[in-house]
Scaffold this active site. Structure first.
Site, PDB file in Angstrom:
ATOM      1  N   ASN A  59      34.699  30.654  26.357  1.00  0.00           N
ATOM      2  CA  ASN A  59      35.503  29.436  26.401  1.00  0.00           C
ATOM      3  C   ASN A  59      34.779  28.367  27.215  1.00  0.00           C
ATOM      4  O   ASN A  59      34.801  27.183  26.898  1.00  0.00           O
ATOM      5  CB  ASN A  59      36.875  29.722  27.008  1.00  0.00           C
ATOM      6  CG  ASN A  59      37.808  28.539  26.865  1.00  0.00           C
ATOM      7  OD1 ASN A  59      38.014  28.009  25.777  1.00  0.00           O
ATOM      8  ND2 ASN A  59      38.385  28.087  27.973  1.00  0.00           N
TER       9      ASN A  59
ATOM     10  N   ARG B   5      33.423  36.188  44.587  1.00  0.00           N
ATOM     11  CA  ARG B   5      32.823  35.185  43.727  1.00  0.00           C
ATOM     12  C   ARG B   5      33.228  33.817  44.267  1.00  0.00           C
ATOM     13  O   ARG B   5      34.413  33.509  44.400  1.00  0.00           O
ATOM     14  CB  ARG B   5      33.302  35.337  42.286  1.00  0.00           C
ATOM     15  CG  ARG B   5      32.673  34.317  41.356  1.00  0.00           C
ATOM     16  CD  ARG B   5      33.128  34.484  39.927  1.00  0.00           C
ATOM     17  NE  ARG B   5      32.446  33.543  39.053  1.00  0.00           N
ATOM     18  CZ  ARG B   5      32.588  33.513  37.733  1.00  0.00           C
ATOM     19  NH1 ARG B   5      33.410  34.362  37.156  1.00  0.00           N
ATOM     20  NH2 ARG B   5      31.923  32.648  37.014  1.00  0.00           N
TER      21      ARG B   5
ATOM     22  N   GLU C 136      29.429  40.304  35.571  1.00  0.00           N
ATOM     23  CA  GLU C 136      29.342  39.530  36.803  1.00  0.00           C
ATOM     24  C   GLU C 136      29.889  40.310  37.992  1.00  0.00           C
ATOM     25  O   GLU C 136      29.369  40.204  39.106  1.00  0.00           O
ATOM     26  CB  GLU C 136      30.089  38.213  36.634  1.00  0.00           C
ATOM     27  CG  GLU C 136      29.479  37.307  35.580  1.00  0.00           C
ATOM     28  CD  GLU C 136      30.367  36.135  35.208  1.00  0.00           C
ATOM     29  OE1 GLU C 136      30.268  35.105  35.893  1.00  0.00           O
ATOM     30  OE2 GLU C 136      31.145  36.258  34.248  1.00  0.00           O
TER      31      GLU C 136
ATOM     32  N   ARG D 289      36.129  21.786  26.642  1.00  0.00           N
ATOM     33  CA  ARG D 289      35.259  20.808  27.305  1.00  0.00           C
ATOM     34  C   ARG D 289      34.338  20.159  26.282  1.00  0.00           C
ATOM     35  O   ARG D 289      33.810  20.827  25.389  1.00  0.00           O
ATOM     36  CB  ARG D 289      34.430  21.468  28.399  1.00  0.00           C
ATOM     37  CG  ARG D 289      35.259  22.097  29.509  1.00  0.00           C
ATOM     38  CD  ARG D 289      34.368  22.834  30.489  1.00  0.00           C
ATOM     39  NE  ARG D 289      35.134  23.787  31.279  1.00  0.00           N
ATOM     40  CZ  ARG D 289      34.610  24.852  31.881  1.00  0.00           C
ATOM     41  NH1 ARG D 289      33.320  25.093  31.794  1.00  0.00           N
ATOM     42  NH2 ARG D 289      35.380  25.681  32.563  1.00  0.00           N
TER      43      ARG D 289
ATOM     44  N   ASN E  97      37.878  37.803  42.925  1.00  0.00           N
ATOM     45  CA  ASN E  97      37.675  36.467  42.353  1.00  0.00           C
ATOM     46  C   ASN E  97      39.021  35.752  42.429  1.00  0.00           C
ATOM     47  O   ASN E  97      39.880  35.936  41.573  1.00  0.00           O
ATOM     48  CB  ASN E  97      37.179  36.564  40.914  1.00  0.00           C
ATOM     49  CG  ASN E  97      36.935  35.201  40.276  1.00  0.00           C
ATOM     50  OD1 ASN E  97      37.056  34.169  40.937  1.00  0.00           O
ATOM     51  ND2 ASN E  97      36.601  35.199  39.005  1.00  0.00           N
TER      52      ASN E  97
END
Length: 405
Positions: free
Chosen positions: A215, A95, A388, A245, A7
Protein backbone atom coordinates in the site's frame (compact mmCIF):
# COMPACT_ATOMS: atom_id res chain seq x y z
CA UNK A 1 17.65 -14.85 24.07
CA UNK A 2 14.08 -13.57 23.76
CA UNK A 3 13.51 -10.23 22.06
CA UNK A 4 10.22 -8.32 22.07
CA UNK A 5 9.68 -6.15 18.99
CA UNK A 6 7.25 -3.24 19.27
CA UNK A 7 5.85 -1.00 16.54
CA UNK A 8 3.69 1.62 18.24
CA UNK A 9 1.21 3.73 16.28
CA UNK A 10 -0.95 6.60 17.46
CA UNK A 11 -3.89 4.29 18.27
CA UNK A 12 -2.33 0.85 17.91
CA UNK A 13 0.61 -1.25 18.99
CA UNK A 14 1.96 -4.23 17.03
CA UNK A 15 4.32 -6.69 18.67
CA UNK A 16 6.21 -9.93 18.13
CA UNK A 17 8.18 -12.00 20.62
CA UNK A 18 11.17 -13.82 19.12
CA UNK A 19 13.24 -16.70 20.44
CA UNK A 20 16.56 -15.69 18.89
CA UNK A 21 18.12 -19.09 19.57
CA UNK A 22 16.28 -20.41 16.50
CA UNK A 23 14.69 -17.20 15.11
CA UNK A 24 11.18 -18.48 15.79
CA UNK A 25 8.22 -16.24 16.60
CA UNK A 26 6.68 -17.31 19.90
CA UNK A 27 3.70 -14.99 19.55
CA UNK A 28 2.58 -11.86 17.77
CA UNK A 29 -0.35 -9.51 17.82
CA UNK A 30 -1.76 -6.04 17.74
CA UNK A 31 -3.69 -3.80 20.11
CA UNK A 32 -6.07 -1.63 18.09
CA UNK A 33 -8.36 1.35 18.68
CA UNK A 34 -6.42 2.54 21.73
CA UNK A 35 -8.15 5.54 23.30
CA UNK A 36 -11.54 4.71 21.81
CA UNK A 37 -14.66 3.41 23.56
CA UNK A 38 -13.90 -0.19 22.58
CA UNK A 39 -10.48 -1.57 21.74
CA UNK A 40 -9.35 -4.93 20.40
CA UNK A 41 -6.38 -7.15 21.20
CA UNK A 42 -5.58 -9.88 18.67
CA UNK A 43 -2.91 -12.29 19.92
CA UNK A 44 -1.46 -15.21 17.93
CA UNK A 45 0.46 -18.11 19.37
CA UNK A 46 3.03 -19.81 17.12
CA UNK A 47 2.04 -17.62 14.14
CA UNK A 48 2.69 -19.03 10.69
CA UNK A 49 2.81 -22.65 11.88
CA UNK A 50 0.31 -25.49 11.95
CA UNK A 51 -0.02 -24.84 15.70
CA UNK A 52 -1.16 -21.25 15.25
CA UNK A 53 -3.87 -20.19 17.70
CA UNK A 54 -5.60 -16.82 17.87
CA UNK A 55 -6.90 -15.13 21.00
CA UNK A 56 -9.11 -12.04 20.70
CA UNK A 57 -10.10 -9.77 23.56
CA UNK A 58 -12.19 -6.63 23.35
CA UNK A 59 -12.30 -3.91 25.98
CA UNK A 60 -11.46 -0.26 26.39
CA UNK A 61 -7.74 0.55 26.33
CA UNK A 62 -7.51 4.19 27.50
CA UNK A 63 -3.77 4.34 26.71
CA UNK A 64 -0.98 2.18 25.32
CA UNK A 65 -0.09 1.21 28.89
CA UNK A 66 -3.35 -0.70 29.42
CA UNK A 67 -2.98 -2.37 26.04
CA UNK A 68 0.54 -3.57 26.72
CA UNK A 69 -0.42 -4.68 30.24
CA UNK A 70 -2.93 -7.05 28.66
CA UNK A 71 -0.27 -8.26 26.23
CA UNK A 72 2.07 -8.99 29.14
CA UNK A 73 -0.71 -10.90 30.90
CA UNK A 74 -1.11 -13.09 27.81
CA UNK A 75 2.64 -13.64 27.60
CA UNK A 76 2.61 -14.85 31.23
CA UNK A 77 -0.72 -16.72 31.12
CA UNK A 78 -0.53 -20.04 33.00
CA UNK A 79 -2.08 -22.02 30.14
CA UNK A 80 -1.36 -20.07 26.96
CA UNK A 81 1.70 -18.07 27.98
CA UNK A 82 5.07 -18.33 26.24
CA UNK A 83 7.23 -17.08 29.12
CA UNK A 84 7.15 -17.68 32.87
CA UNK A 85 8.34 -14.25 33.95
CA UNK A 86 9.08 -10.89 32.37
CA UNK A 87 12.80 -11.25 33.09
CA UNK A 88 13.00 -13.80 30.24
CA UNK A 89 12.75 -10.90 27.80
CA UNK A 90 16.35 -9.77 27.31
CA UNK A 91 15.67 -6.64 25.27
CA UNK A 92 12.99 -4.71 23.41
CA UNK A 93 13.44 -3.52 19.84
CA UNK A 94 11.42 -0.54 18.62
CA UNK A 95 10.63 0.45 15.08
CA UNK A 96 11.11 4.22 14.87
CA UNK A 97 10.31 6.15 11.73
CA UNK A 98 12.70 9.09 11.80
CA UNK A 99 16.10 9.71 13.28
CA UNK A 100 16.95 12.69 11.09
CA UNK A 101 20.67 13.13 10.43
CA UNK A 102 21.55 12.71 14.09
CA UNK A 103 20.95 8.94 14.18
CA UNK A 104 22.62 6.98 11.40
CA UNK A 105 22.59 3.51 12.95
CA UNK A 106 20.52 1.40 15.36
CA UNK A 107 21.11 2.61 18.89
CA UNK A 108 20.57 1.74 22.54
CA UNK A 109 17.89 4.14 23.72
CA UNK A 110 18.72 6.70 26.39
CA UNK A 111 17.46 10.18 27.18
CA UNK A 112 19.56 11.75 24.43
CA UNK A 113 18.11 9.36 21.83
CA UNK A 114 14.58 10.08 23.02
CA UNK A 115 15.26 13.79 22.69
CA UNK A 116 16.43 13.23 19.10
CA UNK A 117 13.24 11.31 18.33
CA UNK A 118 11.30 14.22 19.82
CA UNK A 119 13.27 16.71 17.72
CA UNK A 120 12.19 14.79 14.62
CA UNK A 121 8.46 15.18 15.36
CA UNK A 122 8.13 17.79 12.58
CA UNK A 123 9.68 15.34 10.08
CA UNK A 124 7.51 12.42 11.21
CA UNK A 125 4.44 13.97 12.83
CA UNK A 126 2.24 10.87 12.53
CA UNK A 127 4.80 8.26 13.59
CA UNK A 128 7.56 9.65 15.78
CA UNK A 129 5.29 10.75 18.67
CA UNK A 130 3.69 7.28 18.73
CA UNK A 131 7.07 5.56 18.46
CA UNK A 132 8.36 7.56 21.44
CA UNK A 133 5.21 6.70 23.37
CA UNK A 134 5.88 3.01 22.74
CA UNK A 135 9.39 3.38 24.09
CA UNK A 136 8.22 5.13 27.24
CA UNK A 137 5.52 2.51 27.82
CA UNK A 138 8.13 -0.25 27.48
CA UNK A 139 10.43 1.53 29.93
CA UNK A 140 7.58 1.72 32.44
CA UNK A 141 6.39 -1.88 32.08
CA UNK A 142 9.82 -3.52 31.67
CA UNK A 143 12.06 -1.57 34.06
CA UNK A 144 15.75 -2.27 33.56
CA UNK A 145 15.29 -4.06 30.22
CA UNK A 146 17.38 -2.42 27.46
CA UNK A 147 15.45 -0.76 24.61
CA UNK A 148 16.93 -0.44 21.12
CA UNK A 149 15.72 1.91 18.40
CA UNK A 150 15.86 0.70 14.79
CA UNK A 151 15.15 3.62 12.47
CA UNK A 152 13.37 3.47 9.13
CA UNK A 153 15.63 6.23 7.82
CA UNK A 154 18.89 4.53 8.78
CA UNK A 155 19.53 2.64 5.52
CA UNK A 156 19.24 5.87 3.54
CA UNK A 157 21.92 7.60 5.59
CA UNK A 158 24.58 6.19 3.23
CA UNK A 159 23.32 8.42 0.40
CA UNK A 160 25.84 10.86 -1.06
CA UNK A 161 25.01 14.59 -0.95
CA UNK A 162 24.23 14.64 -4.67
CA UNK A 163 21.66 11.91 -3.98
CA UNK A 164 20.02 13.28 -0.85
CA UNK A 165 19.93 17.02 -1.60
CA UNK A 166 17.09 18.65 -3.52
CA UNK A 167 17.84 21.43 -6.05
CA UNK A 168 16.37 24.03 -3.72
CA UNK A 169 18.22 26.89 -2.00
CA UNK A 170 20.94 25.26 0.10
CA UNK A 171 19.81 27.35 3.04
CA UNK A 172 16.62 25.26 3.26
CA UNK A 173 18.76 22.22 3.93
CA UNK A 174 20.85 24.08 6.48
CA UNK A 175 17.88 25.62 8.29
CA UNK A 176 15.14 22.99 7.94
CA UNK A 177 17.12 19.80 7.10
CA UNK A 178 15.11 19.38 3.90
CA UNK A 179 16.70 16.41 2.15
CA UNK A 180 15.96 12.90 0.99
CA UNK A 181 15.83 10.51 3.94
CA UNK A 182 14.18 7.43 2.45
CA UNK A 183 11.83 5.06 4.24
CA UNK A 184 11.11 1.31 4.42
CA UNK A 185 14.80 1.21 5.27
CA UNK A 186 14.50 -1.73 7.64
CA UNK A 187 12.85 -3.77 4.89
CA UNK A 188 15.36 -2.74 2.22
CA UNK A 189 18.27 -3.53 4.55
CA UNK A 190 16.83 -6.95 5.38
CA UNK A 191 16.26 -7.72 1.70
CA UNK A 192 19.78 -6.64 0.75
CA UNK A 193 21.24 -9.13 3.23
CA UNK A 194 18.75 -11.85 2.24
CA UNK A 195 19.56 -11.30 -1.45
CA UNK A 196 23.28 -11.60 -0.82
CA UNK A 197 22.69 -14.84 1.11
CA UNK A 198 20.42 -16.20 -1.63
CA UNK A 199 22.91 -15.41 -4.38
CA UNK A 200 25.80 -16.65 -2.21
CA UNK A 201 27.52 -13.32 -2.73
CA UNK A 202 29.25 -11.12 -0.13
CA UNK A 203 26.98 -8.24 0.85
CA UNK A 204 29.81 -5.80 0.21
CA UNK A 205 29.85 -6.86 -3.45
CA UNK A 206 26.10 -6.85 -4.06
CA UNK A 207 24.51 -4.50 -6.61
CA UNK A 208 20.75 -4.95 -6.49
CA UNK A 209 17.44 -3.16 -6.96
CA UNK A 210 14.76 -3.80 -4.35
CA UNK A 211 11.09 -3.11 -5.04
CA UNK A 212 9.11 -2.91 -1.79
CA UNK A 213 5.59 -2.84 -3.22
CA UNK A 214 2.57 -2.59 -0.96
CA UNK A 215 0.00 0.00 0.00
CA UNK A 216 3.08 2.12 0.60
CA UNK A 217 5.81 1.43 -1.97
CA UNK A 218 9.44 2.32 -2.44
CA UNK A 219 12.45 1.22 -4.44
CA UNK A 220 16.12 1.23 -3.48
CA UNK A 221 19.34 0.95 -5.46
CA UNK A 222 21.95 -1.00 -3.50
CA UNK A 223 25.61 -0.74 -4.53
CA UNK A 224 28.23 -2.80 -2.73
CA UNK A 225 25.65 -3.54 -0.04
CA UNK A 226 24.79 0.10 0.67
CA UNK A 227 21.86 2.28 -0.36
CA UNK A 228 22.90 4.80 -3.04
CA UNK A 229 19.40 5.95 -4.00
CA UNK A 230 15.86 5.45 -2.79
CA UNK A 231 12.53 6.58 -4.18
CA UNK A 232 10.98 8.10 -1.05
CA UNK A 233 12.28 11.48 0.00
CA UNK A 234 11.75 14.00 2.78
CA UNK A 235 8.51 12.11 3.47
CA UNK A 236 7.07 8.77 2.35
CA UNK A 237 4.98 10.62 -0.27
CA UNK A 238 7.64 10.89 -2.98
CA UNK A 239 8.40 8.26 -5.60
CA UNK A 240 6.09 5.51 -6.80
CA UNK A 241 2.35 5.72 -7.23
CA UNK A 242 0.92 3.95 -4.16
CA UNK A 243 -2.36 2.82 -2.67
CA UNK A 244 -3.54 6.28 -1.59
CA UNK A 245 -0.39 8.39 -2.18
CA UNK A 246 0.27 10.20 -5.45
CA UNK A 247 4.02 9.68 -5.47
CA UNK A 248 6.15 12.10 -7.51
CA UNK A 249 4.19 14.83 -9.30
CA UNK A 250 4.87 18.29 -10.71
CA UNK A 251 5.24 20.33 -7.48
CA UNK A 252 3.44 23.25 -9.10
CA UNK A 253 0.27 21.15 -9.02
CA UNK A 254 0.04 21.67 -5.25
CA UNK A 255 -0.32 25.49 -5.12
CA UNK A 256 -2.43 25.37 -8.29
CA UNK A 257 -4.97 22.98 -6.76
CA UNK A 258 -4.88 24.79 -3.41
CA UNK A 259 -5.77 28.05 -5.12
CA UNK A 260 -8.45 26.64 -7.45
CA UNK A 261 -10.09 24.41 -4.81
CA UNK A 262 -9.53 26.66 -1.82
CA UNK A 263 -7.58 24.06 0.13
CA UNK A 264 -5.56 24.62 3.27
CA UNK A 265 -2.04 23.11 3.45
CA UNK A 266 -3.40 20.31 5.64
CA UNK A 267 -6.20 19.57 3.17
CA UNK A 268 -3.72 19.50 0.30
CA UNK A 269 -1.54 17.09 2.28
CA UNK A 270 -4.56 14.85 2.92
CA UNK A 271 -5.44 14.94 -0.79
CA UNK A 272 -1.98 13.74 -1.81
CA UNK A 273 -1.48 11.20 0.99
CA UNK A 274 -4.91 9.69 1.48
CA UNK A 275 -7.05 10.40 -1.59
CA UNK A 276 -4.65 9.88 -4.49
CA UNK A 277 -2.72 6.95 -5.97
CA UNK A 278 -4.73 3.91 -6.99
CA UNK A 279 -7.61 5.15 -4.86
CA UNK A 280 -7.67 8.51 -6.58
CA UNK A 281 -7.78 6.98 -10.05
CA UNK A 282 -10.18 4.07 -9.63
CA UNK A 283 -11.68 4.32 -6.14
CA UNK A 284 -9.81 1.48 -4.40
CA UNK A 285 -6.34 1.17 -2.89
CA UNK A 286 -6.35 -2.65 -2.77
CA UNK A 287 -4.69 -4.32 -5.76
CA UNK A 288 -6.97 -7.33 -5.40
CA UNK A 289 -9.96 -5.07 -5.94
CA UNK A 290 -8.18 -3.38 -8.84
CA UNK A 291 -7.71 -6.75 -10.56
CA UNK A 292 -11.33 -7.73 -9.89
CA UNK A 293 -12.52 -4.45 -11.42
CA UNK A 294 -10.29 -4.95 -14.46
CA UNK A 295 -11.86 -8.36 -15.05
CA UNK A 296 -15.27 -6.63 -15.07
CA UNK A 297 -14.10 -4.20 -17.73
CA UNK A 298 -13.46 -1.17 -15.50
CA UNK A 299 -11.31 1.16 -17.64
CA UNK A 300 -10.18 3.33 -14.71
CA UNK A 301 -8.95 0.26 -12.83
CA UNK A 302 -6.93 -0.78 -15.89
CA UNK A 303 -5.58 2.77 -16.15
CA UNK A 304 -4.53 2.71 -12.48
CA UNK A 305 -2.76 -0.63 -13.03
CA UNK A 306 -0.89 0.72 -16.05
CA UNK A 307 0.09 3.89 -14.19
CA UNK A 308 1.46 1.88 -11.26
CA UNK A 309 3.51 -0.40 -13.51
CA UNK A 310 4.84 2.59 -15.46
CA UNK A 311 5.98 4.36 -12.29
CA UNK A 312 7.88 1.21 -11.20
CA UNK A 313 9.54 0.78 -14.60
CA UNK A 314 10.70 4.40 -14.72
CA UNK A 315 12.58 4.13 -11.43
CA UNK A 316 13.83 0.64 -12.32
CA UNK A 317 15.39 2.06 -15.49
CA UNK A 318 16.96 4.98 -13.64
CA UNK A 319 18.55 2.63 -11.12
CA UNK A 320 20.08 0.50 -13.88
CA UNK A 321 21.95 3.58 -15.10
CA UNK A 322 23.01 4.57 -11.58
CA UNK A 323 24.34 1.11 -10.73
CA UNK A 324 25.89 0.13 -14.04
CA UNK A 325 26.10 -3.52 -12.96
CA UNK A 326 22.96 -5.14 -11.56
CA UNK A 327 23.18 -8.55 -9.89
CA UNK A 328 19.44 -8.94 -9.26
CA UNK A 329 16.10 -7.22 -9.07
CA UNK A 330 13.95 -8.20 -6.12
CA UNK A 331 10.20 -8.00 -5.49
CA UNK A 332 9.05 -7.88 -1.87
CA UNK A 333 6.21 -6.78 0.46
CA UNK A 334 2.47 -7.39 -0.03
CA UNK A 335 2.15 -6.67 -3.75
CA UNK A 336 5.72 -7.61 -4.62
CA UNK A 337 5.46 -11.02 -2.97
CA UNK A 338 1.90 -11.94 -3.97
CA UNK A 339 0.88 -10.16 -7.17
CA UNK A 340 2.13 -12.12 -10.17
CA UNK A 341 0.32 -9.79 -12.58
CA UNK A 342 2.24 -6.72 -11.39
CA UNK A 343 5.54 -8.62 -11.50
CA UNK A 344 4.86 -9.86 -15.04
CA UNK A 345 3.86 -6.41 -16.26
CA UNK A 346 6.95 -4.79 -14.72
CA UNK A 347 9.28 -7.30 -16.42
CA UNK A 348 7.46 -7.29 -19.75
CA UNK A 349 9.59 -6.00 -22.65
CA UNK A 350 12.84 -5.90 -20.68
CA UNK A 351 14.52 -8.86 -22.40
CA UNK A 352 16.98 -6.53 -24.16
CA UNK A 353 18.21 -5.42 -20.73
CA UNK A 354 18.87 -8.98 -19.58
CA UNK A 355 15.57 -9.50 -17.73
CA UNK A 356 13.48 -12.47 -18.84
CA UNK A 357 10.68 -13.82 -16.68
CA UNK A 358 9.71 -17.47 -16.27
CA UNK A 359 5.96 -16.85 -16.47
CA UNK A 360 5.00 -20.29 -15.18
CA UNK A 361 7.26 -19.97 -12.14
CA UNK A 362 6.06 -16.40 -11.57
CA UNK A 363 2.44 -17.53 -11.33
CA UNK A 364 3.13 -20.13 -8.63
CA UNK A 365 2.66 -19.32 -4.95
CA UNK A 366 5.59 -20.63 -2.93
CA UNK A 367 6.98 -19.76 0.49
CA UNK A 368 10.44 -18.36 0.98
CA UNK A 369 12.93 -16.77 -1.39
CA UNK A 370 12.77 -17.92 -5.00
CA UNK A 371 13.84 -17.15 -8.54
CA UNK A 372 11.12 -16.26 -11.04
CA UNK A 373 13.37 -15.40 -13.99
CA UNK A 374 13.99 -17.73 -16.92
CA UNK A 375 17.13 -19.88 -16.95
CA UNK A 376 18.61 -17.74 -19.75
CA UNK A 377 17.86 -14.43 -18.02
CA UNK A 378 21.13 -12.53 -17.60
CA UNK A 379 19.84 -10.83 -14.44
CA UNK A 380 18.06 -12.94 -11.80
CA UNK A 381 14.57 -11.79 -10.87
CA UNK A 382 13.78 -12.77 -7.29
CA UNK A 383 10.87 -12.80 -4.89
CA UNK A 384 12.08 -12.56 -1.29
CA UNK A 385 9.59 -12.12 1.58
CA UNK A 386 10.53 -9.21 3.79
CA UNK A 387 10.71 -9.55 7.55
CA UNK A 388 11.21 -6.17 9.18
CA UNK A 389 10.41 -7.52 12.64
CA UNK A 390 13.14 -10.18 12.41
CA UNK A 391 15.58 -7.53 11.21
CA UNK A 392 14.69 -5.38 14.24
CA UNK A 393 15.04 -8.37 16.59
CA UNK A 394 18.40 -9.39 15.11
CA UNK A 395 19.71 -5.84 15.27
CA UNK A 396 18.48 -5.45 18.86
CA UNK A 397 20.28 -8.63 19.90
CA UNK A 398 23.52 -7.45 18.26
CA UNK A 399 23.35 -4.04 19.95
CA UNK A 400 22.66 -5.52 23.39
CA UNK A 401 25.34 -8.19 23.08
CA UNK A 402 27.81 -5.55 21.90
CA UNK A 403 27.09 -3.43 24.95
CA UNK A 404 27.62 -6.41 27.26
CA UNK A 405 31.13 -7.12 26.00
Amino acid sequence: MKILVINAGSSSCKYQLFNMDDHTVLCSGVVERIGQDMGKLSHKLAPGTDKEEKIVRERCFPTHVEGMEDVIALLLDAEKGVIKEKSEISAIGHRVLHGGEAITAPVLIDEKVKETIRDCFPLGPLHNPANLMGIEVAEKLFPGVPNVGVFDTEFGMSLAPEAYLYPLPYSLYEELRIRRYGFHGTSHKYIAKATADYLKKPLGELNSITMHLGNGSSMTAVQNGKCIDTSMGLTPLEGLMMGTRCGSIDPAIVPFVMEKKGLTPQEADTLMNKKSGLFGICGTSDMRDVHASIEKGDEKALLAFKMLVRSIKKILGAYFFLLGRVDSIVFTAGIGENDELVREAVCEGLEAFGIKLNKEENRLRKPGARTISASDSRIPVLVIPTNEELEIATTTMQIVEGCQK
